[in-house]
Scaffold this motif. Structure first.
Motif, PDB file in Angstrom:
ATOM      1  N   LEU A  75       0.833  -1.192   0.000  1.00  0.00           N
ATOM      2  CA  LEU A  75       0.000   0.000   0.000  1.00  0.00           C
ATOM      3  C   LEU A  75       0.877   1.254   0.000  1.00  0.00           C
ATOM      4  CD1 LEU A  75      -2.940   1.015   0.206  1.00  0.00           C
ATOM      5  CD2 LEU A  75      -2.694   0.940   2.692  1.00  0.00           C
ATOM      6  N   TYR A  76       0.588   2.143  -0.930  1.00  0.00           N
ATOM      7  CA  TYR A  76       1.356   3.385  -1.103  1.00  0.00           C
ATOM      8  C   TYR A  76       2.867   3.139  -1.012  1.00  0.00           C
ATOM      9  CZ  TYR A  76      -2.803   6.225  -1.282  1.00  0.00           C
ATOM     10  OH  TYR A  76      -3.986   6.786  -1.690  1.00  0.00           O
ATOM     11  N   PRO A  77       3.437   2.459  -1.995  1.00  0.00           N
ATOM     12  CA  PRO A  77       4.859   2.106  -1.954  1.00  0.00           C
ATOM     13  C   PRO A  77       5.803   3.293  -2.066  1.00  0.00           C
ATOM     14  CG  PRO A  77       3.931   1.583  -4.097  1.00  0.00           C
ATOM     15  CD  PRO A  77       2.772   1.967  -3.216  1.00  0.00           C
ATOM     16  N   GLU A  78       5.275   4.479  -2.417  1.00  0.00           N
ATOM     17  CA  GLU A  78       6.165   5.641  -2.529  1.00  0.00           C
ATOM     18  C   GLU A  78       6.618   6.155  -1.172  1.00  0.00           C
ATOM     19  OE1 GLU A  78       1.961   7.538  -2.758  1.00  0.00           O
ATOM     20  OE2 GLU A  78       2.953   5.703  -3.403  1.00  0.00           O
ATOM     21  N   ILE A  79       5.991   5.674  -0.096  1.00  0.00           N
ATOM     22  CA  ILE A  79       6.417   6.057   1.252  1.00  0.00           C
ATOM     23  C   ILE A  79       6.613   4.788   2.070  1.00  0.00           C
ATOM     24  CG2 ILE A  79       5.248   8.295   1.201  1.00  0.00           C
ATOM     25  CD1 ILE A  79       3.004   7.056   2.868  1.00  0.00           C
ATOM     26  N   SER A  80       7.390   4.884   3.130  1.00  0.00           N
ATOM     27  CA  SER A  80       7.679   3.704   3.944  1.00  0.00           C
ATOM     28  C   SER A  80       6.702   3.525   5.094  1.00  0.00           C
ATOM     29  CB  SER A  80       9.104   3.811   4.513  1.00  0.00           C
ATOM     30  OG  SER A  80       9.217   4.956   5.355  1.00  0.00           O
ATOM     31  N   PHE A  81       5.822   4.478   5.313  1.00  0.00           N
ATOM     32  CA  PHE A  81       4.954   4.486   6.498  1.00  0.00           C
ATOM     33  C   PHE A  81       4.253   3.156   6.735  1.00  0.00           C
ATOM     34  CE2 PHE A  81       0.638   4.906   8.170  1.00  0.00           C
ATOM     35  CZ  PHE A  81       0.905   5.406   9.439  1.00  0.00           C
ATOM     36  N   PHE A  82       3.605   2.608   5.717  1.00  0.00           N
ATOM     37  CA  PHE A  82       2.794   1.415   5.919  1.00  0.00           C
ATOM     38  C   PHE A  82       3.628   0.169   6.193  1.00  0.00           C
ATOM     39  CE2 PHE A  82      -0.134   4.268   3.765  1.00  0.00           C
ATOM     40  CZ  PHE A  82      -1.281   4.110   4.536  1.00  0.00           C
ATOM     41  N   GLN A  83       4.913   0.229   5.910  1.00  0.00           N
ATOM     42  CA  GLN A  83       5.803  -0.894   6.207  1.00  0.00           C
ATOM     43  C   GLN A  83       6.442  -0.771   7.585  1.00  0.00           C
ATOM     44  OE1 GLN A  83       5.915  -3.431   4.106  1.00  0.00           O
ATOM     45  NE2 GLN A  83       4.530  -2.318   2.736  1.00  0.00           N
ATOM     46  N   LEU A  84       6.291   0.359   8.219  1.00  0.00           N
ATOM     47  CA  LEU A  84       6.887   0.583   9.538  1.00  0.00           C
ATOM     48  C   LEU A  84       6.003   0.002  10.635  1.00  0.00           C
ATOM     49  CD1 LEU A  84       8.076   4.289   9.095  1.00  0.00           C
ATOM     50  CD2 LEU A  84       9.453   2.201   8.917  1.00  0.00           C
ATOM     51  N   PRO A  85       6.587  -0.307  11.803  1.00  0.00           N
ATOM     52  CA  PRO A  85       5.784  -0.880  12.894  1.00  0.00           C
ATOM     53  C   PRO A  85       4.928   0.174  13.588  1.00  0.00           C
ATOM     54  CG  PRO A  85       8.047  -0.577  13.609  1.00  0.00           C
ATOM     55  CD  PRO A  85       8.020  -0.260  12.133  1.00  0.00           C
TER      56      PRO A  85
END
Length: 392
Positions: free
Chosen positions: A121-131
């Motif tokens: 989801l929204y790969p242009e930012i790292s937010f959704f991959q962060l804990p």
């Protein structure tokens, strides 16, 4: 950076015992600010989650958040507790539609599709991959909420790509507009990524709304809402971003759910009706560009389906989507302004379209080339004003 006067204007409206909803809409239409969690608060009011009377906020939030925790337990922790079938009777090959195993496999199909859509989801930012700072725990227990159970269900299955890549109109997403992806580290043991929170919300929503279930693209709708709520400066509001997102998303889906319902595609209430309104407005405002699209036999479904259904969330980078949604959510006749924005997008690239053949025109519309959101919004306002005057 938001000016002090803008922040002060929002704070003044939001501080009143009974919020003037029309004044709030006016302010939000021209763009909210994230200062002091203002945008998150405004969206919750505009989406009908928070009442206009502030004295009810604390009670309403407590009630809704507790309700969501119970839903998590019912859907994730003990989803089949009401069943009284014994293990000896129920088994994976049981054809009975009331079988626990039958329901499990049905749920797994839903979960697989949601998982595929939310992982990037929204790969242009790292937010959704962060804990997340607040991994969910089971209601009234200290046990982390079955996160591994969801992961295991997905890891033991596979999902055909065609099932999640094609829309009802057979139009595939050509590309995701993005910048260089931000680097991020793998999650540690016991951590829960923001995308997993979104996955859980969507799974619970699908289970609680079986009439519509989960449809590809819902992840694009819920993403910006969760993103705003999960970054609230107030730790209590941030901690309950999951519950708040669920209810705001549910309220929003009440308004746009018809666009996700296949049987309404060609009805006035469904996506077909919205695309017809788009083309009618375009014809009224710019006959030449409308005729050009018709002559090229470009069906509005080739671009309008995705634009309207996903509230343009795939056409722009996340900051621009958020700014756009300030205006969309504040529109008292939602989502009429969305149609004006879509019309403006076409007119803003009219020169390129008029000079292009069929294939280039499709690429322009499916990979929108302009990233100046303010220009597009201004054009949409001009069209709305022109349309209003012409109807007098």
């Amino acid at each position: 950076m938001a000016s002090k006067s803008k922040v002060a204007s929002f704070k003044e409206v939001l501080s009143k015992e009974e919020i003037d909803i029309e004044e709030l809409r006016r302010l939000c239409f021209y763009g909210c600010t994230d200062k002091e969690g203002i945008r998150a608060t405004c969206w919750k009011i505009l989406l009908g989650y928070l009442p206009v009377k502030r004295k009810y906020w604390e009670e309403e939030l407590r009630r809704q958040r507790s309700s969501y925790h119970r839903l998590m337990n019912d859907v994730i922790i003990n989803p089949y507790k009401e069943e009284d079938q014994t293990e000896a009777v129920d088994h994976p090959l049981n054809p009975n539609p009331d079988s626990q195993w039958h329901k499990y496999f049905e749920d797994n199909d839903i979960l697989l599709q949601i998982d595929h859509d939310t992982r990037r989801l929204y790969p242009e930012i790292s937010f959704f991959q962060l804990p997340t700072m607040y991994p969910r725990k089971a209601f009234n227990t200290g046990v982390v909420l079955g996160i591994e159970a969801l992961k295991e269900r997905v890891s033991h299955s596979s999902l055909p790509s065609q099932k999640v890549e094609s829309s009802r109109y057979g139009v595939r997403k050509v590309k995701i507009k993005k910048n260089e992806e931000e680097p991020f580290s793998p999650l540690k043991e016991g951590e829960e990524g923001h995308w997993e929170v979104v996955e859980r919300i969507l799974f619970i929503y699908a289970k609680m709304n079986k009439g519509i279930g989960y449809v590809q693209g819902m992840n694009e709708i819920i993403g910006p809402i969760y993103y705003i709520f999960a970054q609230h400066p107030d730790s209590l509001w941030k901690e309950h971003a999951e519950a708040d997102t669920f209810f705001c998303f549910s309220n929003l889906m009440v308004e746009i759910g018809d666009n996700f319902t296949k049987k309404l595609d060609r009805s006035r209430a469904g996506i077909g009706g919205s695309m017809n309104r788009l083309m009618t407005l375009l014809k009224d405002r710019d006959t030449e560009i409308h005729k050009n699209l018709i002559d090229k036999e470009i069906d509005p479904a080739f671009f309008g389906f995705r634009w309207i259904t996903l509230l343009l969330s795939q056409e722009f980078l996340l900051p621009d989507v958020i700014r756009l949604w300030d205006s969309l959510f504040s529109d008292s006749e939602r989502f009429d302004f969305l149609i004006y924005v879509c019309t403006a997008m076409i007119i803003c690239i009219r020169t390129d379209i008029l000079a292009a053949d069929f294939s280039v025109t499709i690429k322009l519309l499916q990979n929108y080339p302009i990233d100046d959101m303010q220009r597009i919004l201004q054009k949409a306002q001009d069209i709305k004003q022109f349309y209003s005057l012409s109807k007098r």
